[in-house]
Design a protein around this motif. Structure first.
Motif, PDB file in Angstrom:
ATOM      1  N   ARG A   5      52.795  -6.025  35.103  1.00  0.00           N
ATOM      2  CA  ARG A   5      54.046  -6.342  35.167  1.00  0.00           C
ATOM      3  C   ARG A   5      54.237  -7.458  34.954  1.00  0.00           C
ATOM      4  O   ARG A   5      53.333  -8.766  34.892  1.00  0.00           O
ATOM      5  CB  ARG A   5      54.339  -6.092  36.631  1.00  0.00           C
ATOM      6  N   CYS A   6      54.864  -7.977  33.616  1.00  0.00           N
ATOM      7  CA  CYS A   6      54.771  -9.032  33.042  1.00  0.00           C
ATOM      8  C   CYS A   6      57.107  -9.551  33.382  1.00  0.00           C
ATOM      9  O   CYS A   6      58.234  -8.521  33.343  1.00  0.00           O
ATOM     10  CB  CYS A   6      54.639  -9.782  32.425  1.00  0.00           C
ATOM     11  N   ALA A   7      57.440 -10.674  32.773  1.00  0.00           N
ATOM     12  CA  ALA A   7      58.819 -11.181  33.108  1.00  0.00           C
ATOM     13  C   ALA A   7      59.716  -9.660  32.051  1.00  0.00           C
ATOM     14  O   ALA A   7      60.555 -10.073  32.219  1.00  0.00           O
ATOM     15  CB  ALA A   7      58.877 -12.523  32.030  1.00  0.00           C
ATOM     16  N   ALA A   8      58.915  -9.734  31.499  1.00  0.00           N
ATOM     17  CA  ALA A   8      59.784  -8.675  30.215  1.00  0.00           C
ATOM     18  C   ALA A   8      60.120  -6.804  30.835  1.00  0.00           C
ATOM     19  O   ALA A   8      60.766  -5.735  31.200  1.00  0.00           O
ATOM     20  CB  ALA A   8      59.433  -8.652  29.055  1.00  0.00           C
ATOM     21  N   GLY A   9      58.600  -6.701  32.169  1.00  0.00           N
ATOM     22  CA  GLY A   9      58.925  -5.491  32.660  1.00  0.00           C
ATOM     23  C   GLY A   9      57.546  -5.064  32.959  1.00  0.00           C
ATOM     24  O   GLY A   9      56.486  -5.426  32.510  1.00  0.00           O
ATOM     25  N   LEU A  10      57.310  -3.277  32.717  1.00  0.00           N
ATOM     26  CA  LEU A  10      56.220  -3.297  33.565  1.00  0.00           C
ATOM     27  C   LEU A  10      55.114  -3.219  31.146  1.00  0.00           C
ATOM     28  O   LEU A  10      55.898  -2.841  30.579  1.00  0.00           O
ATOM     29  CB  LEU A  10      56.054  -1.557  33.319  1.00  0.00           C
ATOM     30  N   GLU A  11      54.376  -3.012  31.640  1.00  0.00           N
ATOM     31  CA  GLU A  11      53.098  -2.975  30.307  1.00  0.00           C
ATOM     32  C   GLU A  11      52.022  -2.277  30.605  1.00  0.00           C
ATOM     33  O   GLU A  11      50.807  -1.829  31.763  1.00  0.00           O
ATOM     34  CB  GLU A  11      52.892  -4.046  29.521  1.00  0.00           C
ATOM     35  N   VAL A  12      51.007  -1.644  29.709  1.00  0.00           N
ATOM     36  CA  VAL A  12      50.509  -0.684  30.149  1.00  0.00           C
ATOM     37  C   VAL A  12      49.051  -1.354  28.881  1.00  0.00           C
ATOM     38  O   VAL A  12      49.608  -1.310  27.614  1.00  0.00           O
ATOM     39  CB  VAL A  12      50.852   0.727  29.562  1.00  0.00           C
ATOM     40  N   GLU A  13      48.197  -0.776  29.542  1.00  0.00           N
ATOM     41  CA  GLU A  13      46.937  -1.433  28.044  1.00  0.00           C
ATOM     42  C   GLU A  13      46.922   0.086  27.591  1.00  0.00           C
ATOM     43  O   GLU A  13      46.235   1.183  27.732  1.00  0.00           O
ATOM     44  CB  GLU A  13      45.928  -1.720  29.347  1.00  0.00           C
ATOM     45  N   GLN A  14      46.854   0.040  26.058  1.00  0.00           N
ATOM     46  CA  GLN A  14      46.217   1.078  25.193  1.00  0.00           C
ATOM     47  C   GLN A  14      45.753   0.611  24.081  1.00  0.00           C
ATOM     48  O   GLN A  14      45.723  -0.491  23.139  1.00  0.00           O
ATOM     49  CB  GLN A  14      47.961   1.672  24.750  1.00  0.00           C
ATOM     50  N   GLY A  15      44.304   0.819  23.884  1.00  0.00           N
ATOM     51  CA  GLY A  15      42.984   0.081  23.077  1.00  0.00           C
ATOM     52  C   GLY A  15      42.525  -1.042  23.239  1.00  0.00           C
ATOM     53  O   GLY A  15      42.829  -2.205  22.559  1.00  0.00           O
ATOM     54  N   GLY A  16      43.166  -1.808  24.338  1.00  0.00           N
ATOM     55  CA  GLY A  16      42.025  -3.007  25.113  1.00  0.00           C
ATOM     56  C   GLY A  16      43.449  -4.049  24.644  1.00  0.00           C
ATOM     57  O   GLY A  16      43.719  -5.538  24.716  1.00  0.00           O
ATOM     58  N   GLN A  17      44.533  -2.888  24.495  1.00  0.00           N
ATOM     59  CA  GLN A  17      46.282  -4.131  23.542  1.00  0.00           C
ATOM     60  C   GLN A  17      47.311  -3.682  24.302  1.00  0.00           C
ATOM     61  O   GLN A  17      46.884  -2.151  25.253  1.00  0.00           O
ATOM     62  CB  GLN A  17      46.225  -3.813  22.965  1.00  0.00           C
ATOM     63  N   TRP A  18      48.006  -4.697  25.084  1.00  0.00           N
ATOM     64  CA  TRP A  18      49.664  -4.198  25.881  1.00  0.00           C
ATOM     65  C   TRP A  18      50.697  -3.862  25.433  1.00  0.00           C
ATOM     66  O   TRP A  18      50.707  -5.259  24.742  1.00  0.00           O
ATOM     67  CB  TRP A  18      49.358  -5.742  26.956  1.00  0.00           C
ATOM     68  N   GLN A  19      51.408  -3.413  26.039  1.00  0.00           N
ATOM     69  CA  GLN A  19      52.499  -2.754  25.182  1.00  0.00           C
ATOM     70  C   GLN A  19      53.255  -2.243  26.111  1.00  0.00           C
ATOM     71  O   GLN A  19      53.307  -1.536  26.877  1.00  0.00           O
ATOM     72  CB  GLN A  19      52.107  -1.393  25.094  1.00  0.00           C
ATOM     73  N   ALA A  20      54.615  -2.716  25.681  1.00  0.00           N
ATOM     74  CA  ALA A  20      55.428  -2.214  26.691  1.00  0.00           C
ATOM     75  C   ALA A  20      55.948  -1.020  26.855  1.00  0.00           C
ATOM     76  O   ALA A  20      55.908  -0.336  25.958  1.00  0.00           O
ATOM     77  CB  ALA A  20      57.106  -2.776  26.487  1.00  0.00           C
ATOM     78  N   LEU A  21      56.384  -0.798  28.263  1.00  0.00           N
ATOM     79  CA  LEU A  21      56.502   0.677  28.724  1.00  0.00           C
ATOM     80  C   LEU A  21      57.682   1.404  28.170  1.00  0.00           C
ATOM     81  O   LEU A  21      57.319   2.220  27.556  1.00  0.00           O
ATOM     82  CB  LEU A  21      56.862   0.875  29.906  1.00  0.00           C
ATOM     83  N   SER A  22      58.557   0.484  27.837  1.00  0.00           N
ATOM     84  CA  SER A  22      59.652   1.460  26.786  1.00  0.00           C
ATOM     85  C   SER A  22      59.675   1.060  25.523  1.00  0.00           C
ATOM     86  O   SER A  22      59.713   2.612  25.212  1.00  0.00           O
ATOM     87  CB  SER A  22      61.063   0.253  27.268  1.00  0.00           C
ATOM     88  N   GLN A  23      58.383   0.987  25.225  1.00  0.00           N
ATOM     89  CA  GLN A  23      58.291   1.535  24.113  1.00  0.00           C
ATOM     90  C   GLN A  23      57.140   2.711  23.822  1.00  0.00           C
ATOM     91  O   GLN A  23      56.695   3.142  22.581  1.00  0.00           O
ATOM     92  CB  GLN A  23      57.741   0.637  23.237  1.00  0.00           C
ATOM     93  N   MET A  24      56.249   3.349  24.535  1.00  0.00           N
ATOM     94  CA  MET A  24      56.295   4.218  25.204  1.00  0.00           C
ATOM     95  C   MET A  24      56.466   5.182  24.985  1.00  0.00           C
ATOM     96  O   MET A  24      57.160   5.545  25.587  1.00  0.00           O
ATOM     97  CB  MET A  24      54.569   4.279  26.119  1.00  0.00           C
TER      98      MET A  24
END
Length: 291
Positions: A5-24
């Motif tokens: 969790r970061c200031a903008a919300g939840l993030e998910v690790e994909q291929g070594g990169q963190w992406q916003a859950l809202s974009q998954m």
């Protein structure tokens, strides 16, 4: 998958990169809906999950024996020497160091303070009423489904993910509180901490009782341990907790301290100026500077 969790919300690790859950993809967002903040204050701190409650169990008999022995060594030195002499003569743990018989018949636990969790990286100090701050390395599971009178298999499938938990303890306050018959209070409720990431159950549940773990102080490993030898499976644990009691998504249940996962067992206590680091394989790490 790993989640933070970061200031903008939840993030998910994909291929070594963190992406916003809202974009998954929608399927990924739906599978992690149980991690949505649970209340007006949830998510203020960058914890991967804001626990709805916190139960702390005692699943490792060896921790109980070793920590009881360690308590006597530090706070009751005369009794410790007598107990150790008895152990040498008999080749068995001193009777007072063994867990209560109930711990073998059913999982035992207490409710902690789910509102006192801080994230990894937070500077930590002993509470004003203690001179014996101790860390406790634990595995925490988070429910993703409700349970009520569940079977072990149903309970197993309700585990959403895992975090590393540090159940901080004021050791010099703990024993008198336990002797009151009311369980831990100020010795535990002042602070707990959690890894910065949560790993979903599909990543580790199939090998959850073989994960390696460690404790490190100032860059030196002071303990290597694992999740082996739990008294009960996680399915049996949750089935017991759900007997005539509703469990809810977002509740946090910890296994209790891994053997040698605390200073009272391994003899390495933290003091101001130290940096504590602890972790569990494939789950996460916790780091704290000690003030």
């Amino acid at each position: 998958m790993k989640v933070r969790r970061c200031a903008a919300g939840l993030e998910v690790e994909q291929g070594g990169q963190w992406q916003a859950l809202s974009q998954m993809p929608d399927a990924v967002q739906a599978s992690l809906a149980w991690l949505v903040p649970l209340g007006p204050d949830a998510g203020v701190e960058p914890l991967p999950v804001s626990p709805r409650s916190f139960r702390d169990c005692m699943l490792f008999e060896r921790h109980w024996i070793q920590s009881s022995r360690g308590y006597a060594r530090r706070f009751m030195p005369v009794a410790y020497r007598l107990a150790r002499a008895c152990e040498v003569l008999t080749g068995r743990p001193f009777p007072a160091f063994r867990p209560h018989a109930l711990a073998r018949r059913q999982p035992i636990y207490y409710f902690g303070n789910h509102l006192s969790f801080v994230p990894s990286g937070t500077p930590v100090s002993a509470p004003s009423y203690s001179k014996a701050l101790d860390y406790e390395l634990e595995l925490g599971l988070v429910l993703s489904k409700p349970l009520f009178n569940a079977t072990a298999d149903e309970a197993w499938r309700a585990i959403g993910g895992f975090v590393v938990v540090n159940d901080w303890t004021a050791r010099d306050v703990q024993r008198p509180e336990m002797q009151s018959g009311m369980g831990p209070q100020k010795s535990k409720h002042f602070l707990s901490s959690m890894s910065g990431t949560l790993v979903t159950a599909d990543e580790v549940l199939h090998r959850i009782d073989t994960l390696s773990a460690f404790v490190e102080i100032n860059g030196q490993v002071v303990s290597r341990t694992s999740t082996q030898d739990m008294l009960f499976s996680l399915g049996d644990l949750l089935a017991h907790l759900s007997k005539d009691e509703h469990l809810h998504p977002g509740e946090l249940i910890a296994t209790g301290t891994l053997p040698s996962g605390c200073g009272m067992e391994n003899g390495h206590w933290v003091k101001p100026g130290d940096v504590l680091r602890m972790g569990i394989e494939s789950v996460g790490e916790i780091v704290h500077p000690i003030r």
